[in-house]
Write a protein that holds these residues in place. Structure first.
Motif, PDB file in Angstrom:
ATOM      1  N   VAL A 151       0.846  -1.193   0.000  1.00  0.00           N
ATOM      2  CA  VAL A 151       0.000   0.000   0.000  1.00  0.00           C
ATOM      3  C   VAL A 151       0.880   1.240   0.000  1.00  0.00           C
ATOM      4  O   VAL A 151       0.620   2.213  -0.711  1.00  0.00           O
ATOM      5  CB  VAL A 151      -0.930   0.004   1.228  1.00  0.00           C
ATOM      6  CG1 VAL A 151      -1.804   1.260   1.245  1.00  0.00           C
ATOM      7  CG2 VAL A 151      -1.801  -1.245   1.249  1.00  0.00           C
ATOM      8  N   GLY A 209      -3.939   5.109   0.123  1.00  0.00           N
ATOM      9  CA  GLY A 209      -3.177   4.770   1.327  1.00  0.00           C
ATOM     10  C   GLY A 209      -3.346   5.747   2.469  1.00  0.00           C
ATOM     11  O   GLY A 209      -2.616   5.667   3.466  1.00  0.00           O
ATOM     12  N   THR A 238      -4.231   3.904   5.764  1.00  0.00           N
ATOM     13  CA  THR A 238      -3.056   3.150   6.220  1.00  0.00           C
ATOM     14  C   THR A 238      -2.019   4.094   6.806  1.00  0.00           C
ATOM     15  O   THR A 238      -1.444   3.823   7.873  1.00  0.00           O
ATOM     16  CB  THR A 238      -2.455   2.358   5.050  1.00  0.00           C
ATOM     17  OG1 THR A 238      -3.436   1.444   4.545  1.00  0.00           O
ATOM     18  CG2 THR A 238      -1.218   1.588   5.490  1.00  0.00           C
TER      19      THR A 238
END
Length: 284
Positions: free
Chosen positions: A22, A45, A48
């Motif tokens: 990612v 992303g 994340t």
């Protein structure tokens, strides 16, 4: 030598189980006192990255630092991180779980092992900061969506973090709710909290942020918000459109109403002031 970033990822990579990377080799910094907007298309992303910064995920490669010191992922290290960085997720129902507002906001401070007096002081301070003191005894399931958002943020503020990361904080709020929340965030910033906001709203980012970080397939691009959000090449790569304020600034410069160094309007009020010749404070 410049001061180290308050929070930074260095060479960070992360992939979910059985999935592609990612983030790969990412360098990312949060500078103290700078309002930072984090932007990018779905799947870029952002979530994340926010979870890596707050300790919810651990990078597979690279490291996370606070004040230049690497974060350790034992209990002591994570406690230090979570008193520095707090993440508020987009949906408050994913974060609220206690029976009442006061109980929910007190959960974090209680887990720090603070005494009752300190916990009550932090809860009162957080409720006041979010303008929900009157809701202290209200059952969380009876709150409006906007009230639940404020309660979730109050729970993070009660930890007295140096950095507050918000995932789409204005999503689902009506215009009045958005304005009230932005006023609250301004108050938190004035009190010394560094605020990071992930958003798809480029107009909001231009209006609110000092700096903008755009997540693109070729990496993260960070710079002063008025500059970064006027870069059509970066915006295209990040899957974003040009903010109306940046487009208005281009038109004003083409018409000779702004010089190349003057900041463009960030709000409709600033644009109206320029259009009518009234004193305004573009970029302020």
């Amino acid at each position: 030598m410049s001061e180290p970033a308050l929070v930074a990822l260095r060479g960070a990579s992360f992939a979910y189980e059985d999935g592609p990377a990612v983030l790969s080799g990412l360098d990312f910094e949060i500078r103290e006192g700078r309002a930072l907007a984090l932007l990018g298309r779905n799947g870029s992303g952002k979530t994340t990255l926010m979870r890596l910064l707050s300790g919810g995920l651990r990078p597979h490669e690279g490291r996370l630092t606070v004040d230049g010191q690497p974060v350790t992922y034992d209990r002591k290290g994570l406690t230090r991180l979570r008193t520095t960085v707090q993440l508020v997720v987009q949906d408050p129902d994913d974060q609220l779980f206690a029976a009442s507002v006061e109980q929910d906001v007190s959960f974090g401070p209680l887990n720090l092992g603070l005494d009752d007096t300190e916990v009550r002081a932090r809860v009162a301070e957080a409720l006041a900061a979010l303008d929900i003191t009157a809701l202290a005894d209200r059952p969380t399931h009876l709150l409006s969506y906007g009230q639940r958002k404020r309660t979730a943020i109050a729970g993070a503020i009660a930890m007295r973090p140096r950095v507050l990361i918000l995932d789409e904080p204005t999503a689902g709020l009506d215009p009045d709710g958005q304005e009230r929340l932005l006023t609250t965030l301004d108050g938190l910033r004035e009190a010394g909290t560094t605020v990071v906001m992930a958003t798809h709203d480029v107009d909001l980012a231009l209006r609110w942020a000092d700096d903008a970080a755009l997540l693109t397939p070729s990496g993260v691009r960070t710079g002063p918000a008025p500059t970064a959000l006027a870069r059509t090449d970066l915006l295209r790569e990040a899957g974003l459109r040009l903010p109306w304020g940046a487009a208005a600034a281009e038109l004003l410069r083409a018409q000779g109403l702004l010089t190349g160094t003057e900041p463009g309007p960030r709000t409709p009020t600033e644009l109206a002031a320029l259009a009518t010749g009234r004193p305004g404070t573009p970029g302020g």
